[in-house]
Design a protein around this motif. Structure first.
Motif, short mmCIF file in Angstrom:
data_model
loop_
_atom_site.label_atom_id
_atom_site.label_comp_id
_atom_site.label_asym_id
_atom_site.label_seq_id
_atom_site.Cartn_x
_atom_site.Cartn_y
_atom_site.Cartn_z
N ARG A 197 -11.51 -13.09 -5.77
CA ARG A 197 -10.80 -13.59 -6.94
C ARG A 197 -10.84 -15.11 -6.96
N ARG A 245 -6.77 -14.86 2.60
CA ARG A 245 -5.79 -13.88 2.13
C ARG A 245 -4.38 -14.48 2.00
N SER A 249 -3.28 -15.44 -1.64
CA SER A 249 -3.13 -14.44 -2.68
C SER A 249 -1.67 -14.43 -3.13
N ASP A 294 -0.15 -11.83 -4.90
CA ASP A 294 0.48 -10.53 -5.05
C ASP A 294 1.03 -10.00 -3.72
N MET A 308 -17.59 -5.79 -5.09
CA MET A 308 -16.35 -6.51 -5.34
C MET A 308 -16.62 -8.00 -5.20
N ASN A 310 0.39 -7.36 -2.08
CA ASN A 310 -0.58 -6.71 -1.20
C ASN A 310 -1.59 -7.69 -0.61
N SER A 311 -1.47 -8.95 -0.94
CA SER A 311 -2.41 -9.99 -0.49
C SER A 311 -3.85 -9.65 -0.82
N SER A 312 -4.07 -9.10 -2.00
CA SER A 312 -5.43 -8.71 -2.39
C SER A 312 -6.24 -9.94 -2.78
N VAL A 313 -7.51 -9.91 -2.42
CA VAL A 313 -8.41 -11.02 -2.70
C VAL A 313 -9.63 -10.58 -3.50
N ASP A 314 -9.80 -9.27 -3.67
CA ASP A 314 -10.97 -8.74 -4.35
C ASP A 314 -10.70 -8.43 -5.81
N ASP A 315 -11.76 -8.50 -6.59
CA ASP A 315 -11.70 -8.16 -7.99
C ASP A 315 -13.03 -7.50 -8.36
#
Length: 119
Positions: free
Chosen positions: A64, A40, A43, A45, A61, A47-52
């Motif tokens: 990324r 994480r 990432s 962004d 999911m 929000n520290s998003s890792v899913d896509d």
């Protein structure tokens, strides 16, 4: 000394059982070292998003690829062997354990913590 790197979304889980018993003694005797990399952290962004979502739709999911590539690029060399741990992967047996014990470094990519430990 063998260097082990674990790439995971669950860094607080480690060292966990690897800091007990014979593993702890071996680590204290400098037989091996452990570095835990939080995927994480790579990432981009806020929000520290890792899913896509999967390309073409469908359920579930996916990690990324840009996040995975950043984590691996910053923590491995081009000739390092990376092992992706998966319940669908190759069976880990004594022959594979002996092979890995001869390596200078081991890089484990662990996405599904629950599946890895309980299946």
């Amino acid at each position: 000394m063998m260097e082990i790197k674990i790439f995971t979304l669950y860094p607080d889980f480690f060292p966990g059982p690897l800091d007990m018993g014979i593993y702890k003694k071996a680590k204290e005797n400098k037989s091996w070292s452990l570095k835990v990399i939080n995927i994480r952290d790579y990432s981009k962004d806020r929000n520290s998003s890792v899913d896509d979502t999967p390309f073409g739709g469908g359920s579930g999911m996916l990690l990324r690829p840009d996040v995975v590539a950043s984590a691996l690029d910053e923590n491995t060399n081009s000739d390092d062997k990376i092992i992706y741990l998966s319940p669908r992967g190759k069976r880990f047996d004594q022959k594979e354990a002996q092979h890995l014990s001869k390596q200078k470094s081991i890089h484990l990519f662990l996405k599904h913590l629950i599946k890895f430990f309980f299946y």
